[in-house]
Design a protein around this motif. Structure first.
Motif, short mmCIF file in Angstrom:
data_model
loop_
_atom_site.label_atom_id
_atom_site.label_comp_id
_atom_site.label_asym_id
_atom_site.label_seq_id
_atom_site.Cartn_x
_atom_site.Cartn_y
_atom_site.Cartn_z
N GLN A 41 6.00 2.90 7.62
CA GLN A 41 5.44 4.06 6.92
C GLN A 41 5.59 3.92 5.41
O GLN A 41 4.67 4.25 4.65
N HIS A 42 6.72 3.42 4.98
CA HIS A 42 6.96 3.24 3.55
C HIS A 42 5.95 2.28 2.93
O HIS A 42 5.50 2.48 1.79
N LEU A 43 5.57 1.25 3.67
CA LEU A 43 4.58 0.30 3.16
C LEU A 43 3.23 0.97 2.93
O LEU A 43 2.51 0.62 2.00
N LYS A 44 2.88 1.93 3.78
CA LYS A 44 1.64 2.68 3.56
C LYS A 44 1.70 3.43 2.24
O LYS A 44 0.73 3.44 1.47
N MET A 45 2.83 4.04 1.94
CA MET A 45 2.97 4.79 0.70
C MET A 45 2.97 3.86 -0.51
O MET A 45 2.44 4.21 -1.57
N ILE A 46 3.55 2.68 -0.36
CA ILE A 46 3.51 1.70 -1.44
C ILE A 46 2.07 1.33 -1.74
O ILE A 46 1.65 1.25 -2.90
N TYR A 47 1.29 1.11 -0.69
CA TYR A 47 -0.11 0.74 -0.88
C TYR A 47 -0.84 1.79 -1.70
O TYR A 47 -1.57 1.47 -2.66
N TYR A 48 -0.68 3.06 -1.34
CA TYR A 48 -1.37 4.13 -2.06
C TYR A 48 -0.90 4.24 -3.51
O TYR A 48 -1.62 4.70 -4.38
N SER A 49 0.34 3.79 -3.77
CA SER A 49 0.88 3.88 -5.12
C SER A 49 0.42 2.74 -6.01
O SER A 49 0.26 2.94 -7.22
N VAL A 50 0.20 1.53 -5.46
CA VAL A 50 -0.08 0.36 -6.30
C VAL A 50 -1.46 -0.23 -6.07
O VAL A 50 -1.80 -1.24 -6.69
N ARG A 51 -2.28 0.36 -5.21
CA ARG A 51 -3.60 -0.23 -4.96
C ARG A 51 -4.40 -0.33 -6.26
O ARG A 51 -4.36 0.56 -7.10
N GLY A 52 -5.11 -1.42 -6.38
CA GLY A 52 -5.85 -1.69 -7.60
C GLY A 52 -5.08 -2.56 -8.58
O GLY A 52 -5.66 -3.15 -9.48
N ASP A 53 -3.77 -2.69 -8.38
CA ASP A 53 -2.92 -3.56 -9.20
C ASP A 53 -2.60 -4.80 -8.38
O ASP A 53 -1.72 -4.78 -7.53
N GLY A 54 -3.33 -5.91 -8.63
CA GLY A 54 -3.19 -7.10 -7.81
C GLY A 54 -1.79 -7.68 -7.82
O GLY A 54 -1.28 -8.11 -6.78
N GLU A 55 -1.14 -7.70 -8.99
CA GLU A 55 0.22 -8.25 -9.10
C GLU A 55 1.21 -7.44 -8.25
O GLU A 55 2.01 -8.00 -7.49
N SER A 56 1.15 -6.13 -8.37
CA SER A 56 2.06 -5.27 -7.62
C SER A 56 1.77 -5.33 -6.13
O SER A 56 2.69 -5.29 -5.30
N MET A 57 0.50 -5.42 -5.76
CA MET A 57 0.13 -5.52 -4.35
C MET A 57 0.69 -6.80 -3.73
O MET A 57 1.21 -6.79 -2.61
N SER A 58 0.60 -7.90 -4.47
CA SER A 58 1.11 -9.17 -3.96
C SER A 58 2.62 -9.13 -3.80
O SER A 58 3.17 -9.60 -2.79
N ALA A 59 3.32 -8.56 -4.81
CA ALA A 59 4.78 -8.44 -4.71
C ALA A 59 5.17 -7.54 -3.55
O ALA A 59 6.11 -7.83 -2.80
N ALA A 60 4.43 -6.42 -3.39
CA ALA A 60 4.73 -5.49 -2.30
C ALA A 60 4.53 -6.14 -0.94
O ALA A 60 5.28 -5.86 0.02
#
Length: 254
Positions: free
Chosen positions: A207-226
């Motif tokens: 569930q936490h990963l879903k929230m991370i996605y909504y927080s960093v989507r559009g930021d390729g660097e953060s998405m890759s790290a996440a």
């Protein structure tokens, strides 16, 4: 056991079934985790079955079982714990490349130390327990993905509990080696608690990963790290759940 990727969920809790970006992100996490498990299995076979490597890490019984660790084996076994503990303080907002490196270093070290499982338990019971762990992981992750209940509080509690659990386990092992208390009953209770903690962590982390996605989507660097951090947390939970279940279900070698 690594509480990485603490992004604030500024995004929406949109219906995940209608968000192809979320599906792609989660698939990337699961693919990376699955590849990590395959690499770990290969390394576990190498360190348990290839004599030149195995003899560097483990002391074996006359029948080929596990009798103890060499100095190198002890270092490899405890290195992931040290690295994760240090990374919690040093990598709060890591780059994609450093998160990826951390993931594969942990996978390699844990995989090498899993040679103990192959040496201690019969092959058929290892495979059976792995399949049961995979099925349990799938169900728990699906529950965390679909539930409407907020599991963030449980996730935070489990991370703190896991660190306490780890250090208690080390103290227990030292005490048992000096004969201060019996291994059997206490170890059984610890493994049962470990199963419950890992089950909760798998659901809450998904569930936490879903929230991370909504927080960093559009930021390729953060998405890759996440993706790397998410795969790391789920990988650790899977491996520990496998170990705990193996204690109850595994058939030890003679």
């Amino acid at each position: 056991m690594s509480d990485f990727g603490n992004y604030t969920a500024a995004g929406s809790r949109a219906d995940a079934a209608l968000d192809p970006g979320l599906k792609k992100f989660m698939l990337g996490v699961y693919q990376k985790m699955g590849l990590g498990l395959l690499v770990s299995a290969a390394l576990a076979w190498l360190t348990s079955s290839y004599a030149p490597v195995s003899n560097l890490m483990f002391v074996k019984t006359p029948t080929g079982g596990l009798a103890g660790f060499t100095l190198l084996g002890m270092i490899v076994s405890f290195a992931p714990l040290v690295i994760l503990l240090g990374s919690n303080f040093m990598m709060k907002r890591a780059s994609a490349s450093s998160a990826n490196i951390l993931y594969w270093v942990i996978v390699a070290l844990v995989g090498a130390s899993l040679g103990t499982v192959v040496l201690m338990y019969a092959g058929a019971s290892v495979v059976t327990t792995f399949l049961i762990t995979a099925a349990a992981f799938g169900g728990l992750s699906l529950a965390g993905y679909t539930t409407k209940r907020d599991l963030s509080g449980m996730r935070s509690f489990i991370f703190f509990a896991m660190w306490g659990f780890v250090f208690a386990g080390i103290a227990f092992s030292i005490g048992a080696s000096f004969g201060l208390f019996s291994v059997g009953p206490v170890f059984m209770i610890m493994n049962a608690v470990g199963i419950l903690l890992m089950a909760g962590l798998i659901a809450a982390e998904t569930q936490h990963l879903k929230m991370i996605y909504y927080s960093v989507r559009g930021d390729g660097e953060s998405m890759s790290a996440a993706t790397s951090f998410g795969a790391l947390n789920l990988y650790i939970a899977f491996v520990n759940l496998f170990r705990f279940l193996l204690y109850f279900m595994g058939v030890r070698r003679d």
